[in-house]
Write a protein that holds these residues in place. Structure first.
Motif, mmCIF file in Angstrom:
data_model
loop_
_atom_site.group_PDB
_atom_site.id
_atom_site.type_symbol
_atom_site.label_atom_id
_atom_site.label_comp_id
_atom_site.label_asym_id
_atom_site.label_seq_id
_atom_site.Cartn_x
_atom_site.Cartn_y
_atom_site.Cartn_z
ATOM 1 N N SER B 98 25.610 39.116 40.929
ATOM 2 C CA SER B 98 24.864 38.845 42.193
ATOM 3 C C SER B 98 25.008 37.450 42.919
ATOM 4 C CB SER B 98 23.222 38.913 41.898
ATOM 5 O OG SER B 98 22.643 38.222 43.178
ATOM 6 N N LEU B 99 25.139 36.331 41.820
ATOM 7 C CA LEU B 99 25.350 35.125 42.339
ATOM 8 C C LEU B 99 26.690 34.930 42.864
ATOM 9 C CD1 LEU B 99 24.954 31.960 42.767
ATOM 10 C CD2 LEU B 99 25.446 32.018 40.160
ATOM 11 N N CYS B 100 27.759 35.447 41.960
ATOM 12 C CA CYS B 100 29.049 35.393 42.666
ATOM 13 C C CYS B 100 29.289 36.101 43.955
ATOM 14 C CB CYS B 100 30.239 36.103 41.441
ATOM 15 S SG CYS B 100 29.971 35.427 40.029
ATOM 16 N N ALA B 101 28.788 37.283 44.092
ATOM 17 C CA ALA B 101 28.885 38.050 45.366
ATOM 18 C C ALA B 101 28.382 37.379 46.379
ATOM 19 C CB ALA B 101 27.949 39.450 45.232
ATOM 20 N N SER B 102 27.157 36.564 46.337
ATOM 21 C CA SER B 102 26.576 35.813 47.339
ATOM 22 C C SER B 102 27.333 34.454 47.499
ATOM 23 C CB SER B 102 25.068 35.191 46.835
ATOM 24 O OG SER B 102 24.308 36.221 46.656
ATOM 25 N N PHE B 103 28.043 33.960 46.559
ATOM 26 C CA PHE B 103 28.665 32.685 46.568
ATOM 27 C C PHE B 103 29.935 33.374 47.466
ATOM 28 C CE2 PHE B 103 31.725 29.440 45.249
ATOM 29 C CZ PHE B 103 31.200 28.451 45.676
ATOM 30 N N CYS B 104 30.904 34.277 47.405
ATOM 31 C CA CYS B 104 32.052 34.671 47.849
ATOM 32 C C CYS B 104 31.545 35.227 49.240
ATOM 33 C CB CYS B 104 32.507 35.884 47.170
ATOM 34 S SG CYS B 104 33.628 36.767 48.085
ATOM 35 N N CYS B 105 30.497 35.727 49.791
ATOM 36 C CA CYS B 105 30.047 36.355 51.053
ATOM 37 C C CYS B 105 29.661 35.048 51.559
ATOM 38 C CB CYS B 105 28.957 37.248 51.081
ATOM 39 S SG CYS B 105 29.934 38.956 50.668
ATOM 40 N N MET B 106 29.025 34.139 51.227
ATOM 41 C CA MET B 106 28.560 32.951 51.815
ATOM 42 C C MET B 106 29.694 32.154 52.279
ATOM 43 S SD MET B 106 28.061 29.411 51.507
ATOM 44 C CE MET B 106 27.823 28.828 49.949
ATOM 45 N N ILE B 271 22.094 43.767 44.063
ATOM 46 C CA ILE B 271 23.491 43.537 43.310
ATOM 47 C C ILE B 271 23.358 43.299 41.788
ATOM 48 C CG2 ILE B 271 25.666 42.529 43.018
ATOM 49 C CD1 ILE B 271 25.960 42.370 45.819
ATOM 50 N N GLY B 272 23.580 44.297 41.067
ATOM 51 C CA GLY B 272 23.644 43.745 39.743
ATOM 52 C C GLY B 272 22.348 44.176 38.970
ATOM 53 N N LEU B 273 21.315 44.590 39.599
ATOM 54 C CA LEU B 273 19.963 44.739 39.097
ATOM 55 C C LEU B 273 20.197 45.786 37.696
ATOM 56 C CD1 LEU B 273 17.469 43.593 39.583
ATOM 57 C CD2 LEU B 273 16.813 45.543 40.900
#
Lengths: 340, 360
Positions: B98-106, B271-273
């Protein structure tokens, strides 16, 4: 001599926890004095919102003492709350429902304990399956949110709205009305459970057996302890305490839903770890766990009082604290090993 | 006599458990298809189908399972290594995704932007940064486990609760949508094949080669079997454990990008829950001992697809997504209970007693 040193490092950890709580709370008082953080009621509110968590953490501390883990607790709370809500909607008596929930706790704990103790399956896997099971079962019972209203159960509603006044620490609010500080019945239950666990761990055969098994299961077995049985009782206690916690929790939320108490198991584990309980077993104290819960509660209370911080801050701060504490614990362990 | 020896040979095969579970799931599907009067082999049918968005693509239940099971399969590779080397599980992978997805999209959308169709930075930068974030998380876990000697579950508990929250913070509590066709490719289709399947294949190939062509695979197992003995034999046990966590984090990053690309957004809360649970389950289903030591990568990957097959089958049977965990729980308990040492010892004793009786 060595025993003294060992005892000391653990008392130091407990002391650090208590001091940290005091500092955090004092900090909150200084920063948010104008928002009413100094009132006794703020502290009592932390107890009220976390009554369920205190019960769960007591049970989890016992399991962690035996070097186990129980991650099914959050889901079990959700299932218990759902059973309470659906049962009372169907017109069942509140007392009967409470008893049913407790019996479910006993049976569920017994099954998990059997798998861990007698079949020697890893506790993490067993309780993970337990978590899946409870969470799914909650959805099987009802997928929607069911709330408990005055119509569904007069008695339960009365319990939830009972205020137990405290004779000191009141204050006069801005409208000039004198407010008496109060707690809810859940807090009394949680504190009684805390005291009970404290004495059980300290002064009963079973309590000492938990420490012995967590310290070294092999020598405990050689000493004549029935390791399997003691392990099983630890998981049973955890599930019973969790069910009691679920009742306290339900008195706060007055509802049952699938997503309730999501991630509560991690709050409970981090509270116990911050309180000085080692996941390797044999070391820990329920008083420390209590302060762990209070620290968690204070952090979320501060974030809530501030009102501007993002809702994810309590999680990050708790995780940071957890990080600091386990690093301190590991440094202590390293120092001890070096001495040997 | 020869029949029996074949059976015992089969039982001794390392992929026995995962393959049997996969076959069981397929059997359930076939029975279900027959009972509703459909073509009994509709489960295995693969057809070409025209879609409006993606052109001509492969279509079928098997393809669907391969596609949707990709994230868990990627995670299962890393989890297998972690379990093998440190006898513990990395429970942070779902949050790290979830963190990686957020970082990428951010990065792609810019801070505080909730929806964009123009990218703020080149796509490749965002993707690589997301994966790098996964590697950083892996290093954090690895340092705690390998160098501080903290139990894997506790060490990864920190990121389990923090990573998702940090992701939310990075996204300013918003769901960030990246409505740009190029970003969706990682969860979409490459020609007629779903891209996630290709990504899984690449991951398996790279990690597989790394384990087979270098001594890393042997080192990991040796550390898992006895870290102290390995150290005395001259291996840097700590560095190897650290490396497995690093790989696990890196793969979680890749899985996060795939999951986020699938929905072309970063939904930090969802994501990833529970993916860490599925990944651990895949490792256990693959016939790997969660006590560390020997591992079987192929088993874990089959395990991952088995889980997806179970999920898809349950949905096909009309079980809702919130109720499905009940069945997963029962399956896990059955699998681990059969493998439990006390039960195995009991069975062995009984078959030995039978043999003695037969001889007499």
């Amino acid at each position: 001599m060595r025993r003294n040193a060992k005892l000391n490092s653990h008392t130091i950890l407990l002391l650090i926890t208590i001091v940290l709580f005091a500092v955090l709370y004092a900090g909150g008082c200084i920063a948010y004095a104008s928002k009413g953080f100094t009132h006794l009621q703020t502290f009592l509110n932390i107890l009220i919102t976390n009554a369920g968590l205190i019960c769960v953490t007591c049970g989890l501390t016992v399991v962690m003492l035996t070097a186990g883990i129980d991650i099914s607790v959050g889901a079990l709370i959700a299932m218990d709350c759902m059973i309470l809500a659906v049962g009372m909607r169907a017109g069942m008596n509140a007392v009967v429902m409470v008893l049913i929930v407790l019996v479910i706790g006993v049976l569920f704990g017994m099954f998990q304990g059997f798998l861990v103790g007698y079949l020697e399956i890893q506790p993490f896997i067993v309780t993970m399956a337990g978590m899946f099971f409870c969470r799914g079962m909650t959805a099987v019972i009802c997928t929607e949110q069911v709330s408990i209203t005055q119509q569904s159960s007069e008695l339960f509603y009365k319990w939830a709205n009972t205020k137990i006044n405290i004779p000191f620490g009141g204050y006069i609010n801005s409208k000039g009305k004198y407010l008496v500080p109060y707690v809810r019945p859940g807090v009394i239950v949680a504190l009684l459970l805390l005291v009970f666990t404290f004495f059980m761990l300290r002064h009963t055969k079973l309590g000492r057996a938990f420490y012995a098994i967590g310290g070294n299961a092999q020598s405990a077995a050689m000493m004549g302890l029935n390791v399997k049985k003691v392990k099983m009782s630890a998981y049973m206690l955890s599930s019973i305490f969790c069910s009691i916690g679920a009742i306290c929790y339900c008195l706060n939320t007055m509802a049952g839903s699938v997503s309730q108490a999501l991630g509560l198991e991690m709050d409970a584990i981090s509270s116990a770890v911050i309180g000085g309980t080692l996941l390797t077993g044999g070391v820990g104290n329920v008083i420390g766990s209590f302060f762990g819960v209070l620290i968690n509660g204070t952090i979320s209370s501060i974030v809530k009082t501030n009102g501007k911080l993002a809702s994810s801050w309590p999680n990050i701060l708790t995780a940071a604290l957890l990080f600091v504490f386990i690093v301190i614990q590991s440094v202590f362990a390293m120092l001890r090993n070096r001495k040997k | 006599m020869s029949k029996r020896s074949l059976w015992s040979k089969l039982k001794g095969w390392s992929l026995f458990l995962p393959v049997v579970s996969l076959l069981l799931v397929m059997a359930v599907n076939i029975i279900h298809d027959i009972s509703v009067g459909a073509n009994p082999f509709s489960f295995f049918m693969i057809t070409l189908r025209e879609t409006t968005g993606n052109g001509t693509i492969l279509y079928g239940r098997i393809i669907d399972i391969l596609n949707r099971g990709s994230e868990v399969a990627i995670l299962a590779i890393g989890m297998t290594l972690v379990v093998s080397s440190s006898a513990g599980t990395d429970i942070s992978v779902g949050s790290v995704m979830s963190l990686c997805a957020s970082f990428c999209c951010m990065l792609l959308a810019g801070y505080g932007v909730s929806s964009t169709s123009t990218l703020a930075v080149p796509l490749i930068v965002g993707i690589l940064a997301g994966i790098a974030m996964g590697a950083v998380c892996g290093m954090f876990n690895g340092t705690l486990v390998a160098y501080f000697g903290i139990q894997p579950m506790v060490a990864t508990l920190i990121l389990f609760s923090a990573a998702r929250a940090i992701g939310l913070l990075l996204c300013n509590d918003l769901i960030v949508y990246v409505r740009n066709g190029t970003f969706g490719i990682f969860g979409g289709y490459l020609g007629i094949i779903p891209t996630p399947v290709v990504i899984v294949a690449i991951c398996i190939l790279v990690i597989g080669l790394l384990l087979r062509k270098t001594a890393l695979g042997m080192y990991v197992q040796s550390v898992g079997i006895n870290a102290r003995a390995s150290r005395i034999a001259g291996l840097n046990s700590k560095r190897i454990i650290f490396l497995t966590y690093l790989i696990c984090g890196l793969l979680a990053g890749i899985a996060g990008i795939v999951a986020s690309s699938r929905i072309t957004s970063a939904d930090s809360n969802n994501i990833g829950l529970y993916f860490e649970m599925d990944a651990i389950l895949a490792v256990a289903l693959g016939g790997n001992s969660l006590g560390g030591g020997k591992f079987n990568l192929a088993g874990s990957i089959i395990g991952a697809y088995t889980i997806q097959a179970i999920t898809t089958t349950l949905y096909a049977l009309g079980v809702s997504s919130t109720q499905a965990p009940v069945f997963k729980a029962v399956i896990v308990i059955l699998i681990v209970a059969i493998q439990a040492p006390p039960l195995q010892a009991y069975f062995k004793k009984r078959s030995a007693a039978k043999q003695v009786k037969g001889a007499a």
